[in-house]
Design an enzyme around this catalytic site. Sequence first.
Site, mmCIF file in Angstrom:
data_model
loop_
_atom_site.group_PDB
_atom_site.id
_atom_site.type_symbol
_atom_site.label_atom_id
_atom_site.label_comp_id
_atom_site.label_asym_id
_atom_site.label_seq_id
_atom_site.Cartn_x
_atom_site.Cartn_y
_atom_site.Cartn_z
ATOM 1 N NE ARG A 175 -2.621 -9.536 -16.638
ATOM 2 C CZ ARG A 175 -3.747 -8.906 -16.938
ATOM 3 N NH1 ARG A 175 -4.640 -9.472 -17.717
ATOM 4 N NH2 ARG A 175 -3.989 -7.704 -16.501
ATOM 5 C CG HIS B 177 -2.025 -0.964 1.072
ATOM 6 N ND1 HIS B 177 -2.543 -1.683 2.109
ATOM 7 C CD2 HIS B 177 -2.716 -1.349 -0.023
ATOM 8 C CE1 HIS B 177 -3.496 -2.458 1.671
ATOM 9 N NE2 HIS B 177 -3.616 -2.287 0.381
ATOM 10 N NE ARG C 215 -8.265 -3.514 -15.917
ATOM 11 C CZ ARG C 215 -7.282 -2.756 -16.414
ATOM 12 N NH1 ARG C 215 -7.186 -1.481 -16.077
ATOM 13 N NH2 ARG C 215 -6.391 -3.272 -17.248
ATOM 14 N NE ARG D 214 -12.803 -5.704 -18.374
ATOM 15 C CZ ARG D 214 -11.499 -5.835 -18.162
ATOM 16 N NH1 ARG D 214 -10.677 -6.000 -19.191
ATOM 17 N NH2 ARG D 214 -10.992 -5.781 -16.963
ATOM 18 C CB CYS E 17 -8.272 -0.804 -22.940
ATOM 19 S SG CYS E 17 -8.961 -2.459 -23.091
ATOM 20 C CG ASN F 167 -2.744 -5.581 -19.856
ATOM 21 O OD1 ASN F 167 -1.926 -4.991 -20.548
ATOM 22 N ND2 ASN F 167 -3.571 -4.963 -19.044
ATOM 23 C CD GLU G 292 -9.504 -9.766 -22.513
ATOM 24 O OE1 GLU G 292 -8.610 -9.256 -21.841
ATOM 25 O OE2 GLU G 292 -10.699 -9.792 -22.161
HETATM 26 C C1 PEP Z 1 -6.034 -6.621 -20.986
HETATM 27 O O1 PEP Z 1 -6.093 -7.837 -20.828
HETATM 28 O O2 PEP Z 1 -5.202 -6.044 -21.710
HETATM 29 C C2 PEP Z 1 -6.977 -5.737 -20.258
HETATM 30 C C3 PEP Z 1 -7.028 -4.451 -20.498
HETATM 31 O O3 PEP Z 1 -7.736 -6.287 -19.284
HETATM 32 P P1 PEP Z 1 -7.229 -6.665 -17.820
HETATM 33 O O4 PEP Z 1 -5.839 -6.088 -17.657
HETATM 34 O O5 PEP Z 1 -8.222 -6.076 -16.898
HETATM 35 O O6 PEP Z 1 -7.247 -8.151 -17.875
HETATM 36 MG MG MG Z 2 -7.809 -8.805 -19.854
#
Ligand code: PEP
Ligand code: MG
Length: 567
Positions: free
Chosen positions: A459, A183, A290, A326, A496, A448, A425
């Site tokens: 990731r 934090h 989100r 989303r 995004c 991502n 994605e």
């Molecule tokens: C992604 O997967 O790039 C994305 C924007 O969604 P999240 O990071 O919330 O999985």
């Molecule tokens: Mg994602």
Amino acid sequence: MFIGKGVSKGIGIGYAKILKNDEIKLTNFKVDDKENELKYFRKCLNDVVKDTQNVVEKLSGTEADIMNAYLMILQDPTLTTETERLIQEEGYNAGYATKIGFETVEEVFKNMDDEYMSARASDIEDMKKRVINKIANKSELDLSNLPENTILIGTDISTSDTAKLNLNSIAGIIIENGSENSHVSIMARTHEIPAIVGAKNILKEIKDDMYIALNGETGEIYVNPSNEQIKNLTNIKKELETEKEELVKYKDKETITKDGYKTEVFANIGTPKDMDKVLENGAEGIGLFRSEFLYMDSDSMPTEEEQFNAYKEVLEKAGDRQVIIRTLDIGGDKDLKYLNLEKEDNPFLGYRAIRICLREPEIFKIQLRALLRASAYGKLSIMLPMISSITEIRDAKKIIEEVKQELKDRKEKFDENIKVGIMIEIPAAAIMAEDLAKECDFFSIGTNDLIQYTVAVERGNEKISDLYTKFHPAVIRLIKMAIDGAHKSNKFCGMCGEAAADERFIPLLIGLGLDEFSMNPTKMLNARKMIRNLNREDCKKITEEIMQMETAQEIKQRLTDYKNSIN
Ligand code: PEP
Ligand code: MG
């Protein structure tokens, strides 16, 4: 010079104040009056809860969220089950029972797989110390009254200590332990206070009031810095300040290349509270809300009304800007305790996001009703996460139509032509982009996840993070397929994922024809500045070169050189 891990960019120069976490010496003895001892323990715990509530009342935004999460753990009865048992059944004194009981819970948190949850173990330790202090009648340190230009140094800085700090007097933060996720690091970044974690053994070298300088980007710590070192750091500080001031002028500017290619910079948000930063930094829209954060911030499923109010608040603040919300993207690395999802061996390949919503339409419909009702208050679009096939889009749209009909029957207002888009994605979606584009209104590429599924690298896995790269030619080819697929049906394609904010990647995305870049609000002005310095025609040429390249290393080097030639 010492080196730690820089977690909040900036230069801090000032005088050390050591946050002492000296342990109270606890004796272990048995009491005669167990009931009385239990009452005393509960009173002390309650005092700590009240002190914390007083702190929370004065907070807002991220700090309030953090402290509310802390309060929730503090008030959770399972936190004290073992302590109370030790007093009630075994007759231990309150102080000793607190130590053992809280340490049992701390151990459970430490062993959790989820990085965020295991980082909460330090919160439990902090709670333990505070309750023991109350039991021993020991007063806590006054962190709200530190001298100007304090460099705060400690083994760790707890969530509750963080909340008490008078931030105006803090010039920098150094901690021996900690992580990027703790934090104190989140708070430091939000308030732009330079901070370093993982500064092993620093407390052996630094005493109160010593002269200290730090670079929160490189992780460098200087004890009694020389005039030369101070001069260098002051120069870096000035450069950073100038950079920031210079960016403000891009707030109300168009996002357009030198040769007139118009695109847009949008913001990613997690809660309506983020809207202040969005507007401050000149967003042209919200490219990703989100919505799962609404669910994760709550200890039960948010009601239709709660969701409706949150969406409406964002839309009203956004005015005539587009807002892409989303639908629930839970699962993978985002858990929802009250959904009681089964533990899976491969959660990233498992029961998550749209897969849950299509199988449990009663959950999906609550959110859709809230979204559709909110659509009467602005320009709202719905975005479906983790789409891997045409069937999923068709099934989701069928449910959306059912909800629309329900609302019509209820005579509720909503936007009948609401746009429904999808996240790209999953590689299957990028490969099928041309077909999927015919079934929906827009795409937003989530790099991502797209990267992790393309190169088969989780990731968050630090060990093989060198393989997790947006510069992999396969990832770039999939991005091109997504953009081309959307454009063939005259649909717009945004991005995004984190890659949208990377200055090295932006020229390539301009070359590929991306329509919208959505990112963390603090990165938007920099991206707009970058785009305004580019020429679309030059970007197209670089993109052609990149599409011929075979390795991530080559691509990364070429794009880095290009970026450096622009700045
Ligand atoms: C992604 O997967 O790039 C994305 C924007 O969604 P999240 O990071 O919330 O999985
Ligand atoms: Mg994602």
